[in-house]
Design a protein around this motif. Structure first.
Motif, PDB file in Angstrom:
ATOM      1  N   ILE A   1       0.831  -1.209   0.000  1.00  0.00           N
ATOM      2  CA  ILE A   1       0.000   0.000   0.000  1.00  0.00           C
ATOM      3  C   ILE A   1       0.868   1.263   0.000  1.00  0.00           C
ATOM      4  O   ILE A   1       0.488   2.288  -0.572  1.00  0.00           O
ATOM      5  CB  ILE A   1      -0.986  -0.010   1.210  1.00  0.00           C
ATOM      6  N   GLU A   2       2.053   1.195   0.609  1.00  0.00           N
ATOM      7  CA  GLU A   2       2.944   2.357   0.592  1.00  0.00           C
ATOM      8  C   GLU A   2       3.504   2.599  -0.811  1.00  0.00           C
ATOM      9  O   GLU A   2       3.563   3.734  -1.284  1.00  0.00           O
ATOM     10  CB  GLU A   2       4.070   2.170   1.611  1.00  0.00           C
ATOM     11  N   VAL A   3       3.887   1.517  -1.471  1.00  0.00           N
ATOM     12  CA  VAL A   3       4.376   1.656  -2.848  1.00  0.00           C
ATOM     13  C   VAL A   3       3.252   2.197  -3.736  1.00  0.00           C
ATOM     14  O   VAL A   3       3.453   3.092  -4.563  1.00  0.00           O
ATOM     15  CB  VAL A   3       4.895   0.308  -3.396  1.00  0.00           C
ATOM     16  N   TYR A   4       2.057   1.672  -3.519  1.00  0.00           N
ATOM     17  CA  TYR A   4       0.863   2.127  -4.257  1.00  0.00           C
ATOM     18  C   TYR A   4       0.672   3.643  -4.096  1.00  0.00           C
ATOM     19  O   TYR A   4       0.444   4.357  -5.069  1.00  0.00           O
ATOM     20  CB  TYR A   4      -0.330   1.346  -3.706  1.00  0.00           C
ATOM     21  N   ASP A   5       0.796   4.118  -2.847  1.00  0.00           N
ATOM     22  CA  ASP A   5       0.616   5.560  -2.591  1.00  0.00           C
ATOM     23  C   ASP A   5       1.724   6.397  -3.226  1.00  0.00           C
ATOM     24  O   ASP A   5       1.467   7.451  -3.793  1.00  0.00           O
ATOM     25  CB  ASP A   5       0.567   5.825  -1.082  1.00  0.00           C
ATOM     26  N   ILE A   6       2.971   5.928  -3.109  1.00  0.00           N
ATOM     27  CA  ILE A   6       4.086   6.698  -3.680  1.00  0.00           C
ATOM     28  C   ILE A   6       3.944   6.762  -5.206  1.00  0.00           C
ATOM     29  O   ILE A   6       4.177   7.800  -5.820  1.00  0.00           O
ATOM     30  CB  ILE A   6       5.454   6.076  -3.296  1.00  0.00           C
ATOM     31  N   LEU A   7       3.554   5.638  -5.800  1.00  0.00           N
ATOM     32  CA  LEU A   7       3.388   5.620  -7.263  1.00  0.00           C
ATOM     33  C   LEU A   7       2.384   6.686  -7.700  1.00  0.00           C
ATOM     34  O   LEU A   7       2.593   7.384  -8.684  1.00  0.00           O
ATOM     35  CB  LEU A   7       2.889   4.248  -7.732  1.00  0.00           C
ATOM     36  N   ARG A   8       1.307   6.806  -6.961  1.00  0.00           N
ATOM     37  CA  ARG A   8       0.288   7.779  -7.352  1.00  0.00           C
ATOM     38  C   ARG A   8       0.718   9.198  -7.009  1.00  0.00           C
ATOM     39  O   ARG A   8       0.662  10.097  -7.830  1.00  0.00           O
ATOM     40  CB  ARG A   8      -1.050   7.457  -6.682  1.00  0.00           C
ATOM     41  N   ASP A   9       1.217   9.404  -5.787  1.00  0.00           N
ATOM     42  CA  ASP A   9       1.514  10.771  -5.339  1.00  0.00           C
ATOM     43  C   ASP A   9       2.741  11.350  -6.026  1.00  0.00           C
ATOM     44  O   ASP A   9       2.747  12.518  -6.406  1.00  0.00           O
ATOM     45  CB  ASP A   9       1.732  10.787  -3.820  1.00  0.00           C
ATOM     46  N   ASP A  10       3.793  10.555  -6.174  1.00  0.00           N
ATOM     47  CA  ASP A  10       5.041  11.093  -6.724  1.00  0.00           C
ATOM     48  C   ASP A  10       5.177  10.862  -8.226  1.00  0.00           C
ATOM     49  O   ASP A  10       5.826  11.632  -8.911  1.00  0.00           O
ATOM     50  CB  ASP A  10       6.251  10.440  -6.034  1.00  0.00           C
ATOM     51  N   TYR A  11       4.592   9.785  -8.718  1.00  0.00           N
ATOM     52  CA  TYR A  11       4.881   9.412 -10.108  1.00  0.00           C
ATOM     53  C   TYR A  11       3.669   9.453 -11.030  1.00  0.00           C
ATOM     54  O   TYR A  11       3.768   9.112 -12.203  1.00  0.00           O
ATOM     55  CB  TYR A  11       5.518   8.002 -10.130  1.00  0.00           C
ATOM     56  N   ASP A  12       2.537   9.866 -10.511  1.00  0.00           N
ATOM     57  CA  ASP A  12       1.304   9.926 -11.317  1.00  0.00           C
ATOM     58  C   ASP A  12       0.984   8.586 -11.975  1.00  0.00           C
ATOM     59  O   ASP A  12       0.590   8.528 -13.136  1.00  0.00           O
ATOM     60  CB  ASP A  12       1.408  11.020 -12.408  1.00  0.00           C
ATOM     61  N   ILE A  13       1.204   7.511 -11.244  1.00  0.00           N
ATOM     62  CA  ILE A  13       0.872   6.182 -11.756  1.00  0.00           C
ATOM     63  C   ILE A  13      -0.150   5.554 -10.811  1.00  0.00           C
ATOM     64  O   ILE A  13       0.111   5.418  -9.610  1.00  0.00           O
ATOM     65  CB  ILE A  13       2.136   5.290 -11.858  1.00  0.00           C
ATOM     66  N   GLN A  14      -1.300   5.224 -11.340  1.00  0.00           N
ATOM     67  CA  GLN A  14      -2.371   4.639 -10.528  1.00  0.00           C
ATOM     68  C   GLN A  14      -2.400   3.128 -10.734  1.00  0.00           C
ATOM     69  O   GLN A  14      -2.618   2.670 -11.852  1.00  0.00           O
ATOM     70  CB  GLN A  14      -3.718   5.252 -10.930  1.00  0.00           C
ATOM     71  N   THR A  15      -2.167   2.386  -9.687  1.00  0.00           N
ATOM     72  CA  THR A  15      -2.266   0.924  -9.828  1.00  0.00           C
ATOM     73  C   THR A  15      -3.576   0.443  -9.212  1.00  0.00           C
ATOM     74  O   THR A  15      -4.301   1.220  -8.607  1.00  0.00           O
ATOM     75  CB  THR A  15      -1.067   0.215  -9.162  1.00  0.00           C
ATOM     76  N   GLU A  16      -3.850  -0.832  -9.369  1.00  0.00           N
ATOM     77  CA  GLU A  16      -5.146  -1.370  -8.941  1.00  0.00           C
ATOM     78  C   GLU A  16      -5.289  -1.352  -7.410  1.00  0.00           C
ATOM     79  O   GLU A  16      -6.236  -0.807  -6.896  1.00  0.00           O
ATOM     80  CB  GLU A  16      -5.292  -2.789  -9.492  1.00  0.00           C
ATOM     81  N   PHE A  17      -4.335  -1.943  -6.718  1.00  0.00           N
ATOM     82  CA  PHE A  17      -4.348  -1.825  -5.258  1.00  0.00           C
ATOM     83  C   PHE A  17      -3.030  -2.267  -4.665  1.00  0.00           C
ATOM     84  O   PHE A  17      -2.209  -2.919  -5.302  1.00  0.00           O
ATOM     85  CB  PHE A  17      -5.506  -2.618  -4.632  1.00  0.00           C
ATOM     86  N   GLY A  18      -2.825  -1.865  -3.422  1.00  0.00           N
ATOM     87  CA  GLY A  18      -1.713  -2.365  -2.651  1.00  0.00           C
ATOM     88  C   GLY A  18      -2.280  -2.928  -1.365  1.00  0.00           C
ATOM     89  O   GLY A  18      -3.210  -2.359  -0.818  1.00  0.00           O
ATOM     90  N   ASP A  19      -1.741  -4.056  -0.922  1.00  0.00           N
ATOM     91  CA  ASP A  19      -2.169  -4.562   0.385  1.00  0.00           C
ATOM     92  C   ASP A  19      -0.952  -4.518   1.299  1.00  0.00           C
ATOM     93  O   ASP A  19      -0.021  -3.764   1.073  1.00  0.00           O
ATOM     94  CB  ASP A  19      -2.805  -5.952   0.256  1.00  0.00           C
TER      95      ASP A  19
END
Lengths: 520, 296
Positions: free
Chosen positions: A376-394
């Motif tokens: 979930i942390e990688v998921y958040d960083i991808l979206r916040d810093d890299y503008d990449i939205q993934t399906e989910f992080g657990d």
């Protein structure tokens, strides 16, 4: 045209509905029937709903019916936003367009074509998402007091359906992979044990596959269940492509399952909320339609239905090519991600012949814990810093959904971003929670618990009580707690950890998931 | 009959050049490549309909993207050029004897082939008679992911942030460039224009992302007549060297390099950007140089 869809009919005779069948569970072996041949000869180039809508446009009918926007003229702002072509086909059921609740013409034809493409006896167009397909599937198979065997890592919609119908869940412990911290498939022996312990159960639910791409041995489970007069219901929210790709895990209908809920809008490319419910030859499809009509809208959206029709045609004609490309994109991404270090993008090497009977190679699931970061942390960083939205992080994994719409250069971005996140944020992984399977203690049926007298308590003070609502991270939407289950300290600790890592928790009446409803 | 090439600089502004003939037109795997002959600008190359270079004004862009960092870095030997398939940047780099190797990473081999055939003014050096160039025809983002502590200077000579060049305006790309540079390395990039809204937005976004990876980030400007608004920016991101304090006028003059646009005076002046540009940059910095300049 069927010849272009190898796999769609692989191995099995074409199932057909037995018109004489009365009840749902009056088992008769499907024998070769004339309808089978007919279906093989269906022309998958056709898209009857889409064609009817196209014809309708040329008829210039004056609409004195709903919807009130009247082909968009009455809502300029919305028409500017969505486009006139979209508004023109947002129309109501009428004679040239058939009726979703009672299909007799173009929808019926389109459903038959879909059944042919999926190798099912019958296909239903669903416009309330796969949630509604799953609910109709459960409602069709069990009623108040019936036992139903299912893995605990089912989607919330399965348990919601049990609240509606009053069925009693019998959970099979899906094995957990300790390193990855994910639930796997059901072992056949575990299913067998559940069947022996609950011989009067009416059905077995199988995730085919799980969100992470893991498949149970559905063929053996079907054989076993049928030997004990139980139906097999497949949640194929993540398995549409099994019906059309080459060398895919077994699709439920091909494996002989009785009902399957298939998310066409995920890997199939149709519009969000559109879905298929498929039935096999042992199932009375008229009964299923009645159950669907209990809860499904009487104003089925033609946008959604035409998207199902067009997407089914596309997959029937081009599915092999489409899913070959996705598989090669994902396998490239997997190799590159595994080369970065610390990340583990897993695949078929996990297959163990039982709890991981097969693996869906189009899924890009990445284990992140060795970088010291929760999924979930990688998921958040991808979206916040890299503008990449993934399906989910657990807790330990990231899932990137790769589909027909993806481009090579976007795959490069994802890989590079993961590589950068590791360079920038890698830390010691001690203290990261190892997820383990929490065996649910079912104290009441979901329905009894949901409707019981209850009181609200702070979650941290609720140990030892029976909850009356769900708690889950969304996505993936797999319950941590379901109505009727005992709350334990282990569960409370897990919820606190999920919150700390930034998971979106929902399911409770209390929107902040601070309080939980428990039985009085 | 009159033949004109027109590019929309915005939805409401057009830029047109009279054309004598079209020399090349083909859709490669990645983009549409066209070469025209014109009375005013000589030959020019467009990609997906956007002006990339003209024979008349390409010297401005190529000199400014190359000589500014080369005059700051005291011993740039190993250089990476990303994009730049027209050869102009490589041509300028080859004027320095200290340059030992140039790795050219261009996604579209066809651009190189077309430029060598129709635009020898920039691309003739790509015959590699110098022996210093290594060609990599692949996605720049992919290439750089595998590099670490290798280069003294990286020049990002890219197209615009849509189309094949999209990945070269991302945070993951700049971060990987940081990793690929040595401890005293410099990255210079094509930084779009501050003038029209859409370009300015792309410019701000690039700055915001570079600031995330490098401590020292400046922009400098040049006047390029055939680019939208004519006012163009370059990014200067550095691990160690300051673009003005570590710039030695004397050292550069001694090299005896001939230029048409770049001079030591232009070098210094280029870093003094207009007030509205300072404002645009400071708006996207958490706490950077341009913020301080604006007294915030």
């Amino acid at each position: 045209m069927i010849g272009q869809t190898p796999g769609a009919f692989a191995g099995a005779s074409i199932p057909c509905r037995n018109a004489d069948m009365q009840g749902l569970r009056s088992f008769t072996e499907p024998d070769a029937c004339p309808a089978a041949k007919e279906k093989c000869e269906m022309d998958q180039n056709r898209a009857p709903v889409y064609e009817a809508l196209t014809r309708l446009k040329t008829m210039r009918i004056v609409p004195f019916d709903v919807p009130g926007h009247k082909r968009g003229r009455g809502n300029k702002e919305l028409t500017d936003f969505l486009g006139p072509r979209c508004m023109e086909v947002d129309v109501n059921s009428m004679k040239p367009l058939d009726n979703l609740c009672h299909p007799v013409s173009v929808i019926k034809e389109a459903e038959e074509l879909a059944a042919g493409a999926f190798g099912a006896a019958h296909a239903f167009f669903m416009v309330g998402g796969t949630t509604s397909a799953v609910q109709s599937m459960i409602l069709s198979a069990v009623k108040e007091g019936d036992e139903i065997i299912l893995p605990r890592n089912v989607h919330r919609s399965v348990i919601n359906a049990m609240i509606l119908c009053g069925a009693v869940p019998v959970y099979v412990n899906p094995e957990t992979n300790a390193r990855l911290g994910i639930s796997l498939g059901m072992r056949v022996s575990e299913v067998e044990r559940a069947i022996m312990e609950h011989p009067s159960a009416k059905a077995v639910v199988v995730n085919n596959p799980t969100y992470y791409g893991i498949c149970s041995d559905i063929r053996s489970i079907v054989k076993l269940a049928h030997e004990h007069n139980m139906l097999v219901l497949a949640d194929e929210a993540h398995g549409t492509h099994f019906y059309f790709g080459k060398d895919m895990p077994a699709a439920a209908m091909h494996a002989g399952a009785d009902i399957a809920a298939v998310s066409m809008h995920k890997s199939g490319g149709s519009l969000t909320q559109s879905s298929f419910l498929l039935t096999g030859p042992r199932v009375n499809s008229d009964h299923v339609r009645q159950m669907i009509n209990l809860t499904q809208t009487t104003s089925g959206s033609y946008l959604l239905m035409s998207s199902l029709d067009i997407s089914r045609r596309n997959l029937a004609l081009n599915g092999v090519r489409i899913f070959d490309r996705i598989r090669s994109l994902v396998s490239y991404a997997r190799e590159e991600i595994n080369e970065i270090g610390d990340y583990y993008a897993y695949s078929r090497e996990l297959v163990n012949g039982d709890s991981i009977f097969d693996f869906d190679e189009t899924k890009l699931s990445v284990h992140t814990l060795d970088t010291g970061l929760a999924g979930i942390e990688v998921y958040d960083i991808l979206r916040d810093d890299y503008d990449i939205q993934t399906e989910f992080g657990d807790m330990g994994n990231l899932l990137a959904y790769v589909s027909v719409g993806d481009r090579e250069k976007d795959i490069e971005r994802l890989i590079s971003a993961l590589s950068e996140i590791r360079r920038r944020f890698k830390r010691d992984k001690t203290g990261m929670l190892e997820t383990e399977y929490i065996n649910p203690m079912v104290m009441e049926t979901p329905r009894t618990a949901f409707y019981a007298d209850k009181e609200q308590l702070p979650i941290e003070r609720s140990a030892g009580r029976v909850c009356s609502e769900f708690v889950m991270c969304y996505p993936p939407g797999i319950p941590i707690l379901a109505p009727g289950e005992l709350i334990t300290d282990q569960i409370i600790a897990y919820i606190a950890y999920a919150k700390e890592k930034g998971c979106t928790l929902l399911g409770t009446e209390d929107i902040d998931t601070e309080l939980i409803n428990v039985l009085k | 009959m009159e033949l004109w090439f027109t590019e929309n600089h915005t939805k409401n502004v057009r830029f047109s050049v009279k054309v004598t003939k079209q020399l090349y037109s083909h859709r490669s795997e990645f983009q549409s490549i066209d070469v025209f002959e014109s009375p005013e600008f000589g030959r020019f190359l467009t990609l997906d309909g956007y002006m990339m270079l003209t024979e008349k004004d390409e010297f401005i862009y190529h000199e400014m993207i190359t000589h500014v960092p080369m005059a700051v870095h005291p011993h740039a030997e190993n250089i990476l050029v990303i994009g730049g398939g027209d050869g102009g940047t490589v041509r300028e780099l080859l004027k320095y004897d200290c340059v030992k190797s140039i790795d050219l990473v261009e996604i579209d081999e066809e651009v190189v082939e077309v430029c060598m055939k129709y635009l020898p003014q920039t691309a003739s050096c790509l015959d590699n008679s110098s022996g210093k160039i290594r060609f990599y025809f692949e996605d720049g983002l992919k290439y750089i992911r595998h590099c670490s502590n290798m280069y003294d200077l990286i020049i990002v000579d890219s197209t615009d942030p849509f189309g094949p060049g999209e990945g070269l305006f991302t945070m993951e790309f700049y971060g990987n460039c940081f990793k690929a540079l040595k401890d005293d390395g410099i990255m210079v990039n094509q930084h779009e224009s501050p003038f029209y809204d859409e370009d300015a937005f792309a410019m701000q976004r690039a700055h915001k992302r570079i600031v995330n990876s490098f401590d020292m980030c400046r922009v400098y400007q040049a006047h390029i007549p055939t680019y939208p608004s004519g006012h163009w920016l370059f990014g200067f991101a550095s691990k160690k060297y300051h673009p003005l304090r570590d710039f030695s006028e004397k050292r550069w003059a001694e090299l005896g390099i001939e230029t048409k646009y770049y001079t030591p005076h232009v070098h210094k002046g280029a870093f003094y950007v207009p007030a509205y540009v300072e404002k645009l940059l400071s708006d996207v910095e958490p706490d950077g140089y341009y913020k301080k300049l604006n007294g915030e």
